[in-house]
Write a protein that holds these residues in place. Sequence first.
Motif, PDB file in Angstrom:
ATOM      1  N   UNK A  81       1.760  -7.617   2.338  1.00  0.00           N
ATOM      2  CA  UNK A  81       1.515  -6.595   3.356  1.00  0.00           C
ATOM      3  C   UNK A  81       1.499  -5.195   2.766  1.00  0.00           C
ATOM      4  N   UNK A  82       2.173  -4.983   1.607  1.00  0.00           N
ATOM      5  CA  UNK A  82       2.209  -3.646   1.000  1.00  0.00           C
ATOM      6  C   UNK A  82       1.305  -3.528  -0.220  1.00  0.00           C
ATOM      7  N   UNK A  83       0.347  -4.428  -0.353  1.00  0.00           N
ATOM      8  CA  UNK A  83      -0.519  -4.430  -1.535  1.00  0.00           C
ATOM      9  C   UNK A  83      -1.241  -3.095  -1.703  1.00  0.00           C
ATOM     10  N   UNK A  84      -1.385  -2.684  -2.976  1.00  0.00           N
ATOM     11  CA  UNK A  84      -2.104  -1.436  -3.270  1.00  0.00           C
ATOM     12  C   UNK A  84      -3.299  -1.670  -4.189  1.00  0.00           C
ATOM     13  N   UNK A  85      -3.545  -2.943  -4.526  1.00  0.00           N
ATOM     14  CA  UNK A  85      -4.712  -3.308  -5.321  1.00  0.00           C
ATOM     15  C   UNK A  85      -5.710  -4.077  -4.466  1.00  0.00           C
ATOM     16  N   UNK A  86      -6.975  -4.027  -4.858  1.00  0.00           N
ATOM     17  CA  UNK A  86      -8.034  -4.740  -4.156  1.00  0.00           C
ATOM     18  C   UNK A  86      -7.837  -6.244  -4.319  1.00  0.00           C
ATOM     19  N   UNK A  87      -7.624  -6.939  -3.211  1.00  0.00           N
ATOM     20  CA  UNK A  87      -7.377  -8.380  -3.238  1.00  0.00           C
ATOM     21  C   UNK A  87      -8.535  -9.144  -3.872  1.00  0.00           C
ATOM     22  N   UNK A  88      -9.761  -8.620  -3.760  1.00  0.00           N
ATOM     23  CA  UNK A  88     -10.928  -9.311  -4.311  1.00  0.00           C
ATOM     24  C   UNK A  88     -11.025  -9.160  -5.829  1.00  0.00           C
ATOM     25  N   UNK A  89     -10.356  -8.151  -6.398  1.00  0.00           N
ATOM     26  CA  UNK A  89     -10.463  -7.886  -7.830  1.00  0.00           C
ATOM     27  C   UNK A  89      -9.206  -8.269  -8.610  1.00  0.00           C
ATOM     28  N   UNK A  90      -8.056  -8.322  -7.934  1.00  0.00           N
ATOM     29  CA  UNK A  90      -6.790  -8.504  -8.647  1.00  0.00           C
ATOM     30  C   UNK A  90      -5.967  -9.643  -8.056  1.00  0.00           C
ATOM     31  N   UNK A  91      -5.186 -10.254  -8.905  1.00  0.00           N
ATOM     32  CA  UNK A  91      -4.105 -11.141  -8.500  1.00  0.00           C
ATOM     33  C   UNK A  91      -2.793 -10.386  -8.670  1.00  0.00           C
ATOM     34  N   UNK A  92      -1.907 -10.486  -7.682  1.00  0.00           N
ATOM     35  CA  UNK A  92      -0.578  -9.864  -7.803  1.00  0.00           C
ATOM     36  C   UNK A  92       0.440 -10.853  -7.234  1.00  0.00           C
ATOM     37  N   UNK A  93       0.610 -11.924  -7.995  1.00  0.00           N
ATOM     38  CA  UNK A  93       1.426 -13.055  -7.566  1.00  0.00           C
ATOM     39  C   UNK A  93       2.883 -12.809  -7.937  1.00  0.00           C
ATOM     40  N   UNK A  94       3.787 -13.158  -7.023  1.00  0.00           N
ATOM     41  CA  UNK A  94       5.211 -13.054  -7.343  1.00  0.00           C
ATOM     42  C   UNK A  94       5.711 -14.345  -7.977  1.00  0.00           C
ATOM     43  N   UNK A  95       6.540 -14.199  -9.005  1.00  0.00           N
ATOM     44  CA  UNK A  95       7.112 -15.344  -9.707  1.00  0.00           C
ATOM     45  C   UNK A  95       8.528 -15.648  -9.254  1.00  0.00           C
ATOM     46  N   UNK A  96       9.057 -14.843  -8.344  1.00  0.00           N
ATOM     47  CA  UNK A  96      10.390 -15.086  -7.808  1.00  0.00           C
ATOM     48  C   UNK A  96      10.510 -14.401  -6.460  1.00  0.00           C
TER      49      UNK A  96
ATOM     50  N   UNK B 133      13.405  -8.712  -2.870  1.00  0.00           N
ATOM     51  CA  UNK B 133      12.614  -8.231  -4.001  1.00  0.00           C
ATOM     52  C   UNK B 133      11.787  -9.362  -4.578  1.00  0.00           C
ATOM     53  N   UNK B 134      10.641  -8.997  -5.128  1.00  0.00           N
ATOM     54  CA  UNK B 134       9.733  -9.948  -5.776  1.00  0.00           C
ATOM     55  C   UNK B 134       9.219  -9.343  -7.077  1.00  0.00           C
ATOM     56  N   UNK B 135       9.309 -10.086  -8.170  1.00  0.00           N
ATOM     57  CA  UNK B 135       8.725  -9.666  -9.450  1.00  0.00           C
ATOM     58  C   UNK B 135       7.263 -10.094  -9.470  1.00  0.00           C
ATOM     59  N   UNK B 136       6.376  -9.163  -9.810  1.00  0.00           N
ATOM     60  CA  UNK B 136       4.940  -9.410  -9.705  1.00  0.00           C
ATOM     61  C   UNK B 136       4.287  -9.534 -11.074  1.00  0.00           C
ATOM     62  N   UNK B 137       3.314 -10.430 -11.156  1.00  0.00           N
ATOM     63  CA  UNK B 137       2.415 -10.530 -12.315  1.00  0.00           C
ATOM     64  C   UNK B 137       1.047 -10.058 -11.882  1.00  0.00           C
ATOM     65  N   UNK B 138       0.519  -9.026 -12.544  1.00  0.00           N
ATOM     66  CA  UNK B 138      -0.743  -8.414 -12.158  1.00  0.00           C
ATOM     67  C   UNK B 138      -1.842  -8.882 -13.111  1.00  0.00           C
ATOM     68  N   UNK B 139      -2.936  -9.404 -12.573  1.00  0.00           N
ATOM     69  CA  UNK B 139      -4.045  -9.874 -13.388  1.00  0.00           C
ATOM     70  C   UNK B 139      -5.373  -9.547 -12.703  1.00  0.00           C
ATOM     71  N   UNK B 140      -6.385  -9.303 -13.507  1.00  0.00           N
ATOM     72  CA  UNK B 140      -7.744  -9.210 -12.986  1.00  0.00           C
ATOM     73  C   UNK B 140      -8.252 -10.622 -12.672  1.00  0.00           C
TER      74      UNK B 140
ATOM     75  N   UNK C  47       1.026  -4.872 -16.624  1.00  0.00           N
ATOM     76  CA  UNK C  47       0.747  -6.118 -15.923  1.00  0.00           C
ATOM     77  C   UNK C  47       1.917  -6.660 -15.133  1.00  0.00           C
ATOM     78  N   UNK C  48       2.961  -5.852 -14.956  1.00  0.00           N
ATOM     79  CA  UNK C  48       4.141  -6.266 -14.200  1.00  0.00           C
ATOM     80  C   UNK C  48       4.375  -5.292 -13.049  1.00  0.00           C
ATOM     81  N   UNK C  49       5.087  -5.757 -12.043  1.00  0.00           N
ATOM     82  CA  UNK C  49       5.355  -4.901 -10.901  1.00  0.00           C
ATOM     83  C   UNK C  49       6.516  -5.428 -10.088  1.00  0.00           C
TER      84      UNK C  49
END
Length: 272
Positions: free
Chosen positions: A203-218, A263-270, A244-246
């Motif tokens: 819900x608080x994403x700041x990257x374009x969902x179509x261009x980026x992955x911002x998956x939480x690992x925890x 809290x969620x640790x994020x992995x950011x990828x194109x 690449x982290x967030x």
Amino acid sequence: MTETEGPPPASAYAEGDEGRYRATELTRGPWHPDHQHAGPPIALVCRAIERAALEHGLTHVSRLTANLLRPVPIGELAVEVAVDYAGRNAGHYSARLVAGAKEVARFTALVQRESTVPLPDALPGHPLPAAPQGPDASPAASIPFSGRRLVGYGDLVETRVARGRFFDGPCATWFRLRHALLEGEAPSVYQRVVVAADSGNGISAILDFKKYLFVNSDLTINLLRRPRGEWICLDARTYLGPDGCGLAESALYDTDGLIGRATQSLSIRLRE
């Protein structure tokens, strides 16, 4: 993957034998049509931990941490819970979520004994803050990825935006389950919190969902008191580093006020 026709299932999971559960399409997440959103399976494990802790008279889930090792497939799951330590006032628990022959997530939890303790008046920082506005005053909105015409998490929950907009930075959103977590059973307040809390990075994403992955690992949830009612609010924001982290952080509320944080640790990828 074809479109799902007809009404959605009645629940996120159906219970099988010996701690096994069958996921329905209501658990489908945003990243892959065959994978679950992490909220429902973490809530399923929370349910098992609650039951194990109740045997020791421990009823308040004050912390739950989920380490998400692999994507959770929409299929059969097994939940295993171990009592690491159960004392007079608190118990520590660990759990595993298994799909097929693979461990897909690992958990730890702290569950406390509840008791009535009178507190002084006029404590600093009290009364605790409330959500930006209540669910009745917040307009209904659909989570964007629920518009793919596939039954999924967006159909499992009802959402109302208290502040901001989906996928456009800091956002406060109320969540309420439209369907049961487990067939034929009312979800606990803790399970309601968990289903919602894993959505902070969405819900608080700041990257374009179509261009980026911002998956939480925890996901780590800390609760200062027992939640109340059906509605849970996440006041969430996302922070990104250059490597690449967030981190996504959410203040959690019920209609009476602050209940904790997630809290969620994020992995950011194109996207490829």
